[in-house]
Each structure stands twice: as C-alpha cells, then as structure tokens.
Design a protein around this motif. Structure first.
Motif, PDB file in Angstrom:
ATOM      1  N   SER A   1       9.171  -9.999 -10.664  1.00  0.00           N
ATOM      2  CA  SER A   1       9.116  -9.094  -9.506  1.00  0.00           C
ATOM      3  C   SER A   1       9.149  -7.632  -9.909  1.00  0.00           C
ATOM      4  O   SER A   1       8.566  -6.776  -9.231  1.00  0.00           O
ATOM      5  CB  SER A   1      10.276  -9.397  -8.556  1.00  0.00           C
ATOM      6  N   PHE A   2       9.832  -7.300 -11.019  1.00  0.00           N
ATOM      7  CA  PHE A   2      10.035  -5.896 -11.390  1.00  0.00           C
ATOM      8  C   PHE A   2       9.191  -5.515 -12.607  1.00  0.00           C
ATOM      9  O   PHE A   2       9.553  -4.616 -13.371  1.00  0.00           O
ATOM     10  CB  PHE A   2      11.518  -5.648 -11.671  1.00  0.00           C
ATOM     11  N   TYR A   3       8.078  -6.185 -12.766  1.00  0.00           N
ATOM     12  CA  TYR A   3       7.206  -5.903 -13.901  1.00  0.00           C
ATOM     13  C   TYR A   3       6.626  -4.490 -13.819  1.00  0.00           C
ATOM     14  O   TYR A   3       6.247  -4.019 -12.750  1.00  0.00           O
ATOM     15  CB  TYR A   3       6.076  -6.932 -13.945  1.00  0.00           C
TER      16      TYR A   3
ATOM     17  N   TYR B   1       4.083  -3.408  -9.170  1.00  0.00           N
ATOM     18  CA  TYR B   1       3.375  -3.183 -10.433  1.00  0.00           C
ATOM     19  C   TYR B   1       2.719  -1.805 -10.487  1.00  0.00           C
ATOM     20  O   TYR B   1       2.724  -1.146 -11.527  1.00  0.00           O
ATOM     21  CB  TYR B   1       2.333  -4.284 -10.625  1.00  0.00           C
ATOM     22  N   TYR B   2       2.156  -1.357  -9.394  1.00  0.00           N
ATOM     23  CA  TYR B   2       1.407  -0.086  -9.380  1.00  0.00           C
ATOM     24  C   TYR B   2       2.300   1.129  -9.195  1.00  0.00           C
ATOM     25  O   TYR B   2       1.839   2.264  -9.247  1.00  0.00           O
ATOM     26  CB  TYR B   2       0.355  -0.115  -8.268  1.00  0.00           C
ATOM     27  N   LEU B   3       3.610   0.948  -8.997  1.00  0.00           N
ATOM     28  CA  LEU B   3       4.523   2.079  -8.803  1.00  0.00           C
ATOM     29  C   LEU B   3       5.179   2.412 -10.138  1.00  0.00           C
ATOM     30  O   LEU B   3       6.372   2.232 -10.351  1.00  0.00           O
ATOM     31  CB  LEU B   3       5.582   1.731  -7.745  1.00  0.00           C
ATOM     32  N   SER B   4       4.388   2.899 -11.043  1.00  0.00           N
ATOM     33  CA  SER B   4       4.879   3.165 -12.400  1.00  0.00           C
ATOM     34  C   SER B   4       5.839   4.341 -12.456  1.00  0.00           C
ATOM     35  O   SER B   4       6.563   4.503 -13.452  1.00  0.00           O
ATOM     36  CB  SER B   4       3.695   3.409 -13.341  1.00  0.00           C
TER      37      SER B   4
ATOM     38  N   ASN C   1       0.829  -1.216   0.000  1.00  0.00           N
ATOM     39  CA  ASN C   1       0.000   0.000   0.000  1.00  0.00           C
ATOM     40  C   ASN C   1       0.857   1.258   0.000  1.00  0.00           C
ATOM     41  O   ASN C   1       0.544   2.250   0.644  1.00  0.00           O
ATOM     42  CB  ASN C   1      -0.948   0.005   1.196  1.00  0.00           C
ATOM     43  N   VAL C   2       1.935   1.217  -0.749  1.00  0.00           N
ATOM     44  CA  VAL C   2       2.815   2.376  -0.886  1.00  0.00           C
ATOM     45  C   VAL C   2       2.141   3.383  -1.824  1.00  0.00           C
ATOM     46  O   VAL C   2       1.505   2.988  -2.819  1.00  0.00           O
ATOM     47  CB  VAL C   2       4.191   1.941  -1.429  1.00  0.00           C
ATOM     48  N   PRO C   3       2.243   4.677  -1.539  1.00  0.00           N
ATOM     49  CA  PRO C   3       1.639   5.687  -2.436  1.00  0.00           C
ATOM     50  C   PRO C   3       2.105   5.511  -3.868  1.00  0.00           C
ATOM     51  O   PRO C   3       3.290   5.260  -4.137  1.00  0.00           O
ATOM     52  CB  PRO C   3       2.117   7.012  -1.841  1.00  0.00           C
ATOM     53  N   VAL C   4       1.175   5.670  -4.796  1.00  0.00           N
ATOM     54  CA  VAL C   4       1.464   5.404  -6.207  1.00  0.00           C
ATOM     55  C   VAL C   4       2.398   6.442  -6.811  1.00  0.00           C
ATOM     56  O   VAL C   4       2.999   6.186  -7.872  1.00  0.00           O
ATOM     57  CB  VAL C   4       0.163   5.333  -7.016  1.00  0.00           C
TER      58      VAL C   4
END
Length: 643
Positions: free
Chosen positions: A100-102, A78-81, A54-57
């Motif tokens: 892991s680093f997708y 994945y959500y940390l673009s 749940n890290v800020p995006v």
C-alpha cells in the motif's frame, strides 16, 4: 482583437495546467514569499468509500478522515512521491495491503489511528525509509511479530495504545533499540516516545524487560502514560507495572544422551532428549527433514524449567536409520539437537533364483545368480562377517524345501571345505536359537479390577528371565496416536494402569525385546462409568444408614437388659437368705378384748378396743398367705396372733 485572443488562449492553458482536485476533497496550496509552497488535501466526505486516485502529484500532506473507506489497496499512493504526511484516521479500515505504501520514500509521518486494523503489514515499513512517526492508536491489534523489529529501528514515535495487545515477543524486546538500550547513532541523543497504555497486558516473563523499563528513572524512552497495569494472570490483575515482580525468560538449552547410536537390526532403541529454560520448554521429535514421527513418545517435567522426552523405536529396521531432531521451544526462543541412529546388521531377503557363493583368492565372497555370468561382489565389515550366515537365512516358518538343484549352493575351492561346513553348522545353531527364542513368550494376558480411571494388567512369562525388560503401551481404542508407555520387568507379572478415562474402551499391548515387529500381544478392556460407581456408592450409603438406624437402638436395648440381669444376679448371690428378713416390716394395729358381760348388755358391746404399746408390735410375715388366728385363753389373758 489579436491581443485579446492571445490572452484568452494563455488563460485557458493556465487553467488546464492547474492540478486537478478530487470532487470529494478540498485542496489548499500554501505559498511562500520566495515563490515556493506546499499543497495539502483533505478528504472527509462520509460517502467516500475508496482512497482517491486523482490527488495532485505535488501534494505534501494528505488527510483521509471520517469516511467509509474500508481498505487501503496496493500502490494506492504510488504517484505521490513528494508526500511527507499521510493521515488516514477514524475511518472503517480493516485491511492494509503489503504494497500500500510503495514509493513513499520521503514519508515522515503515518497516522492510522481510529480504525479497525487487526493485522498491520509491518514489512511495508521498509518502503518508507524516512518514516519517524507511526500512530496505530485505537485499533484492534492483537500482536506484534518478531519480524517487525528491523523495520522499527528508525521510528521515534510509536503509539500502539488502546489495542488488544497482551504481550510482546521476547526477541522483539531484545532487538528493538528502546528495550535493548542500543540506539542508532543518528538518534543517540533523541528520546523515543512510546504509547502502551490501555492494553490488556498479560504479565509474564515475556514482558519482564518492559516492566523493568517502566521502573527506571533515566531511560531513552518516554512513555505517554506511566500508569500501566496488568490484566493477567489472576494473581497480578490490576497490579501496576512498577509493583510487579517477574522472572526473566531464558531460551531453551537442549542436551541429548548421545549424538551417535548404533544398534542391531530388530532391537528396541530409546532416544532421550533433555531441555532447560524458562518457562518450561516443550519438546518435539522429528526427522532431520522435518517429517513427523508416528511413534511412542514419553515426556515429563520433574520441575519448573526442566523437561525430558524419550522416543521409543521398536524392532528397528534399516529405514529407521538416520538423523532424529529434538526441538525445544518456549516464549524466549527455540533450540534443537540431533541424534544419528545407525542400524547394524544384514537385511534378510528371499532369493527366488538359485545363488552360488564362492570366494575369491583375496577372501572376498563372490555371489552370482544361476543362469547369469555376472558376479555380485558383497563386502562385509569384520564386525558383520561372523553373523552373515545367521542373518541371510530366512526364518524357518517361511523357508521352503529346496527342490533338486535348487536352494543355496556353496562351492568353495579346495582347502576351504572345513570353513564351509563350519558356516553351515553356525547357521543350524542360529536356527535352533531362533526356535528357542520363539518359544519364550508372555501368556495369559488379561485386565482385571477395572475402575473408572484405573485397571490392573496381569501376564505370565514363559521362557523369559524375570529381569527381562518389557514395554507396556496403552491407548484409547479410537485414538491410537495417544499412546502412553510404561517400562517394567517380566518378573513383575502385573502393572497398574492409571489416569484412564471413564467409560472408555482401551487397547493395551506388551512388547519384549525379542518380540517380532507388528506381533505385539494386545487385549482390549473397558473402564467403568463414573455415574455407575456414584450410583452404587449412593445406594450402599443409604442402605448402610438404614441398617444403622434400625440396629443401633436394638443393640442399646439388649445391652441395657444384659446389664440389668447381671446386676440382679450379683445382688441375689451376695446377700443370701438372711436378707429376706430385711424385707419384713413392723406394723401397728389395735387389739380387741372381751368385755365383762352384763345383764343389760347388747351383743355388739362384747368387744372393746385396747391401745397397744410400742413393745406389743406384732411381726407380720410378708411371705405367708395363711390368715392369722386368735387363741382365746381367758378374759384377762392377752390375745395372741400367730402368722
């Protein structure tokens, strides 16, 4: 009142809109004067066991340090673009998934130092096209595969120090730009920082380019630590890279004796393959489809960088035809070559129904089975036509007498009868030849003079020429795959089998070129035990020592007695009887004379002593035991002693 309510609603909406920060992490937003900013998140709780989800995006920099995290799962970020810096350092990570680093398309820096990673998913680097810094310092990496080279092209900072790396693949050294000398155009003016220190490097030809690179003054690579040392082999342990001299690896080159071989049915075939390369390559025979072969293979390396291998095929059949692959492999790469084997002949078969063979006008044989009207056309090449009668006849041992109306009937049209008779004669001649061949064989096969590592094989040839080749192969009784093959001639009559294992049961077989497949003549024998031989040798040595200790003094005494007797005998023969006089000796003694008798004389005064002169010495005979006697003449006469 209304305005106050609106203000409270807006404040609540603003609080809800703020990014949520994980409870075990610290989130910091770095704002700029132009209204932009970046967010960094630090997670360093020792009790954290999983990567936070749940890290800020909008996080740009994420640090997971000194936690109990042991695994990086698939699509963990994945959500940390917008993530550009990912530090997962000094944790307990042992496993990193390939995905892991997708979706980290803009990630610039990945640091995973201080973990326990033994295998890194190098193919996952393709999900990070913007990656320039990769830090894997202080892990447990044991190797870097060749497949990693394409994914390291854009890396400008690579730290693989303090791992357990012993070597680098030769292909990786050839492909990766820092070693090949060909840098991408985008990084042509930029140096590459490379950390290789604190690894147990094994200095052989695989890292020869790396060692040469460390000796160069002007190179596109900056080593973090110039002091690189060899940990092996033993003669180079502790030697600096700058002082090590190594030969460069060379890829194998394979050459075969022939590319196509045609051999008669039932014959023995030898396929040879030679390879060169450094280090000396290994050779492996397979079929073209990769199937392994359970046949006899002999390999030998006559010198450094050279190896040859011979594949033996005995009594070949039609299923042995096809392509055979010889593959050579060493540190520098692989190479392979193919040999195509063709079997020449017609396969023997037992026909249950009667067969009629006729000829068509165009001289092509037509075969039809009794009871059917469908002909079977058989076309033979000119080379095989003359032997068709020989190969289609079953062996005499399995042939049955045809009953009335059975067997093979030949019904050629008029004018072809002589040809049919000639073919039958040829068939009879071939049968007689086969019978004579079967009489030729090896007899009285036995193994003698067995020791712990050698044995002598004896045989007697019957009906075979002395120069006929014979193949001897032997193997442990319980390991038939570990065959050793030796080629010799029938006329030799014996063969020394060497390099055997002690106290082991072996099977040895002899095969001639006329032997039927599966009918090898074999005998079993057992080598001696090393302990028995050593014990027998010790007993023999002890017995020999005792015998020598007793016999040598006796021999010395006997020789001394013999020499003494010889010397005494020679002296007695040479001297004669005159020498006995030399044993006589002169002695000096006193003589007694009679006194003049007086009136008052006493009886004991009748004798007086008289000194003898030198000339009056008397000769005493030492050889006589007769007492001396005295003759009295007169008072004034001289006393005489006779011996």
């Amino acid at each position: 009142m209304y305005r106050l309510l609106v203000a409270q609603v807006l404040l609540g909406c603003w609080i809800v809109a703020q990014p949520f920060c994980p409870s075990q992490c610290t989130c910091v937003y770095h704002g700029r004067s132009d209204g932009t900013g970046s967010r960094s998140v630090l997670c360093n709780d020792p009790d954290m066991s999983d990567i936070p989800v749940n890290v800020p995006v909008d996080t740009v920099k994420l640090r997971v340090e000194k936690t109990a995290v042991r695994r990086v799962p698939t699509e963990a970020f994945y959500y940390l673009s917008e993530l550009r810096y990912l530090w997962i350092t000094y944790n307990s990570i042992t496993s990193v998934d390939t995905g892991s680093f997708y979706n980290l398309k803009v990630l610039h820096e990945l640091r995973m130092d201080g973990n326990m990673i033994a295998t890194f998913p190098w193919e996952s680097l393709k999900e990070m096209p913007s990656l320039r810094t990769l830090d894997l310092h202080n892990n447990r990496l044991t190797s870097i595969p060749v497949e990693a080279a394409p994914y390291l092209v854009n890396i400008t900072y690579l730290d693989i120090s303090s791992n357990k790396l012993t070597t680098l693949p030769s292909d990786l050294v050839d492909i990766w730009p820092p070693f090949s000398g060909i840098l991408p155009s985008a990084n042509a003016s930029q140096k590459i920082v490379l950390g290789l220190q604190d690894n147990p490097w094994y200095c052989d030809c695989r890292i020869s380019k790396l060692i040469e690179l460390s000796k160069m003054a002007s190179i596109p690579v900056v080593l973090m630590d110039q002091v690189l040392t060899c940990s092996g082999p033993e003669n180079l342990a502790g030697v600096l890279f700058q002082r090590a001299e190594l030969d460069q690896c060379s890829k194998p080159s394979v050459m075969t004796s022939a590319t196509k071989i045609t051999s008669p049915l039932g014959s023995n075939v030898l396929l040879r393959c030679d390879a060169t390369g450094f280090p000396t390559p290994t050779l492996l025979w397979t079929r073209a489809d990769g199937t392994t072969l359970n046949v006899t293979v002999v390999q030998e390396s006559p010198g450094e960088g050279v190896r040859w291998s011979i594949l033996s095929l005995h009594s070949i059949v039609f299923k042995d035809a096809g392509d055979y692959r010889c593959k050579a492999k060493n540190f520098a790469g692989n190479a392979e070559a193919y040999i195509t084997l063709s079997v020449d002949g017609v396969q023997a078969s037992t026909l249950s129904p009667p067969v009629n063979i006729t000829k068509r006008p165009d001289d092509q044989p037509v075969t039809s089975f009794a009871g059917t009207k469908m002909p079977l056309y058989t076309t033979l090449s000119p080379a095989l036509t003359t032997r068709a009668a020989m190969t289609t006849v079953p062996p005499p041992t399995t042939r049955k007498s045809p009953g009335p109306g059975g067997g093979i009937q030949r019904s050629p049209p008029a004018g072809d009868k002589p040809a049919t008779i000639q073919q039958s004669k040829i068939g009879k001649g071939s049968l007689q030849g086969e019978k004579s061949k079967k009489k030729a064989d090896l007899k009285d096969i036995e193994v003698v003079e067995e020791t712990s590592d050698t044995a002598v094989l004896l045989w007697r040839a019957e009906g075979l020429p002395s120069d006929s080749p014979v193949t001897v192969f032997y193997f442990p009784y319980d390991a038939k795959d570990d065959k050793e093959t030796v080629d010799t001639e029938v006329g030799q009559g014996k063969l020394l089998l060497e390099y055997l294992m002690p106290n082991q049961v072996y099977t040895v077989c002899l095969v001639t070129k006329d032997s039927v497949a599966g009918k090898e003549q074999c005998v079993d024998f057992t080598t001696l035990d090393n302990g028995v031989e050593v014990g027998q040798n010790k007993i023999l040595m002890i017995a020999s020592g005792i015998a020598c200790a007793v016999a040598v003094p006796l021999i010395v005494v006997l020789l001394y007695k013999i020499v003494c007797l010889c010397c005494k005998g020679n002296s007695s023969r040479n001297n004669g009887p005159d020498d006995d006089l030399s044993k006589e000796m002169y002695v000096k003694f006193e003589t007694l004379t009679m006194k003049q008798r007086t009136l008052n004389g006493q009886a004991n005064d009748l004798w007086a002593r008289r000194q003898t002169q030198e000339s009056e010495r008397m000769l005493l005979c030492s050889r006589s035991s007769i007492d001396s006697q005295m003759t009295y003449k007169s008072d004034s006469s001289r006393s005489e002693y006779l011996c």
